[in-house]
Design an enzyme around this catalytic site. Structure first.
Site, mmCIF file in Angstrom:
data_model
loop_
_atom_site.group_PDB
_atom_site.id
_atom_site.type_symbol
_atom_site.label_atom_id
_atom_site.label_comp_id
_atom_site.label_asym_id
_atom_site.label_seq_id
_atom_site.Cartn_x
_atom_site.Cartn_y
_atom_site.Cartn_z
ATOM 1 N N GLY A 224 0.764 -1.233 0.000
ATOM 2 C CA GLY A 224 0.000 0.000 0.000
ATOM 3 C C GLY A 224 0.796 1.284 0.000
ATOM 4 O O GLY A 224 2.010 1.315 -0.196
ATOM 5 N N CYS A 249 11.973 -1.512 1.390
ATOM 6 C CA CYS A 249 10.736 -1.331 0.620
ATOM 7 C C CYS A 249 9.797 -0.333 1.299
ATOM 8 O O CYS A 249 10.102 0.851 1.334
ATOM 9 C CB CYS A 249 10.074 -2.677 0.370
ATOM 10 S SG CYS A 249 8.889 -2.641 -0.998
ATOM 11 N N LEU A 250 8.656 -0.752 1.841
ATOM 12 C CA LEU A 250 7.778 0.188 2.534
ATOM 13 C C LEU A 250 8.518 0.850 3.690
ATOM 14 O O LEU A 250 8.319 2.037 3.966
ATOM 15 C CB LEU A 250 6.515 -0.510 3.035
ATOM 16 C CG LEU A 250 5.498 0.394 3.743
ATOM 17 C CD1 LEU A 250 4.925 1.436 2.795
ATOM 18 C CD2 LEU A 250 4.370 -0.428 4.372
ATOM 19 N N ASN A 291 9.085 -5.169 -5.369
ATOM 20 C CA ASN A 291 7.625 -5.261 -5.338
ATOM 21 C C ASN A 291 7.083 -4.028 -4.632
ATOM 22 O O ASN A 291 6.909 -4.020 -3.422
ATOM 23 C CB ASN A 291 7.166 -6.532 -4.624
ATOM 24 C CG ASN A 291 5.641 -6.624 -4.559
ATOM 25 O OD1 ASN A 291 4.941 -5.886 -5.246
ATOM 26 N ND2 ASN A 291 5.126 -7.520 -3.743
ATOM 27 N N GLY A 293 4.629 -0.147 -5.373
ATOM 28 C CA GLY A 293 3.869 0.721 -6.253
ATOM 29 C C GLY A 293 4.112 2.193 -5.994
ATOM 30 O O GLY A 293 3.554 3.044 -6.686
ATOM 31 N N HIS A 334 14.575 -5.680 -2.383
ATOM 32 C CA HIS A 334 14.556 -6.748 -1.383
ATOM 33 C C HIS A 334 15.891 -7.494 -1.320
ATOM 34 O O HIS A 334 16.113 -8.443 -2.080
ATOM 35 C CB HIS A 334 13.424 -7.737 -1.702
ATOM 36 C CG HIS A 334 12.066 -7.181 -1.434
ATOM 37 N ND1 HIS A 334 11.455 -7.260 -0.212
ATOM 38 C CD2 HIS A 334 11.213 -6.494 -2.233
ATOM 39 C CE1 HIS A 334 10.270 -6.668 -0.257
ATOM 40 N NE2 HIS A 334 10.109 -6.183 -1.487
ATOM 41 N N GLU A 336 16.805 -9.543 0.849
ATOM 42 C CA GLU A 336 16.669 -10.892 1.416
ATOM 43 C C GLU A 336 16.556 -11.957 0.339
ATOM 44 O O GLU A 336 16.472 -13.153 0.655
ATOM 45 C CB GLU A 336 15.467 -10.958 2.353
ATOM 46 C CG GLU A 336 14.110 -11.034 1.703
ATOM 47 C CD GLU A 336 13.581 -9.706 1.221
ATOM 48 O OE1 GLU A 336 12.482 -9.662 0.653
ATOM 49 O OE2 GLU A 336 14.279 -8.684 1.433
#
Length: 367
Positions: A224, A249-250, A291, A293, A334, A336
């Site tokens: 989100g 990421c987020l 990954n 948006g 990412h 990982e």
């Protein structure tokens, strides 16, 4: 033969064969370009609320196994493939994708032109879509009108974050991992380095985090818009400079917002295991798994204490940040390596070294 349709808010209709659950489902339709790693993809919490399209044409050929899940309860709303393998062959195979989706009650569709769908998303941007129930007879115009008027929930992080704190013990550095939709690959990498990890919910306060006396704090990935998690932004504001911090990421986006930067929504996002990123510190280019948006607005960094460390070579967006004075760094991708590649895995070692350096500095100050 059981059929189902994928209907988009733009009016396009794709008809194919149904697999998985018999129910219908709607969500944001996105695509991911990984040639392998479909199990990690379908179990990635960052896909919460989305109907995921695989651009690689054959999916499911090595089946499903117990080792490659990124979460126990998948959060995707649907799965779109060109061809689904019915008889997977691999020594680790324990079942088919179809069997797994039936068990988890998630619908899928195969046999459609995924290249056409991907081109549409690239041109239009991510779109809302509806996967019909098996053999459902629907009025397409009514579905399109409904989709156009639908506002999807914005509490994805709340949906996928752990509800209570739990430990993953080790004898090394104590790390508090804030779970915004954590891929278990992050926890595995910390465990490999013998970290003593405490995983906490997304809305844990700064005081509660610091009460664990961490040597470092990890901000996980998640789904989100980062602006939909204001409580996490406030928490991170307080934590910056207290102990070493690493965001993914987020977590990277939330760290940027907490530092005074801004974020924006990408047209169709970055999703796949083949995105080239340049490390501006070394000049080295690494292939990365992504990954997301949303991205950090690089023009907004001028008024902050952040500097860019990594840049995407496909579109020149921000892929990494470092704080100029505090022991904190983040990346958009990412490291990982779930599902891969493993080029940036060394960033976990950099996090360990950051915590070690901070400990040495504290010891010198008290000497």
């Amino acid at each position: 033969m059981t059929t189902r349709k994928l209907i988009l808010e733009t009016g396009e209709v794709f008809e194919g064969q149904a697999f998985g659950s018999d129910k219908g489902s709607d969500g944001e339709v996105v695509f991911t370009t990984g040639m392998t790693g479909y199990q990690e993809t379908l179990s990635d919490p960052s896909f919460c609320g989305q109907i995921v399209t695989m651009t690689y044409p054959l999916i499911g050929n090595y089946g499903m196994n117990r080792d490659d899940f990124e979460t126990i309860s998948p959060a995707i709303k649907g799965f779109v493939v060109h061809e689904l393998a019915k008889t997977p062959s691999n020594f680790r195979n324990e079942g088919t994708v179809d069997e797994y989706f039936k068990m988890k009650d998630i619908p899928g569709i195969e046999g459609i032109d995924t290249r056409k769908l991907t081109r549409l998303i690239r041109n239009e941007g991510s779109v809302k879509g509806y996967l019909t129930a098996t053999n459902e007879d629907v009025n397409v115009e009514e579905v399109v009108a409904r989709l156009q008027g639908t506002i999807f929930p914005t509490n994805q992080v709340e949906q996928v974050s752990t509800k209570s704190a739990y430990p993953s013990p080790g004898r090394g550095k104590r790390v508090v991992l804030m779970d915004f939709g954590m891929k278990h690959g992050i926890l595995r990498e910390l465990n490999k380095r013998n970290c003593d990890v405490v995983v906490v919910p997304y809305n844990t306060t700064a005081e509660e985090v610091l009460a664990y006396h961490p040597d470092g704090i990890m901000l996980s990935n998640g789904p989100g818009d980062p602006l939909d998690v204001p409580e996490a932004i406030e928490t991170i504001k307080t934590l910056i400079g207290k102990v070493p911090l690493f965001g993914i990421c987020l977590g990277h986006q939330l760290f940027a917002l907490a530092s005074g930067a801004q974020t924006f929504k990408l047209k169709f996002g970055h999703r796949g295991a083949n995105h080239p990123v340049k490390d501006l510190r070394t000049g080295r280019t690494e292939l990365t798994s992504q990954n997301h948006g949303y991205a950090v607005d690089m023009d907004s960094l001028a008024a902050t204490d952040l500097e860019v460390t990594h840049v995407a070579l496909n579109d020149s967006t921000c892929e990494g940040l470092r704080h100029k004075t505090a022991a904190a760094f983040t990346v958009q991708y990412h490291p990982e390596a779930s599902p891969g590649p493993e080029d940036p895995n060394h960033l976990f070692d950099e996090f360990i070294e950051l915590m070690n350096n901070n400990t040495r500095e504290e010891q010198q100050q008290h000497a």
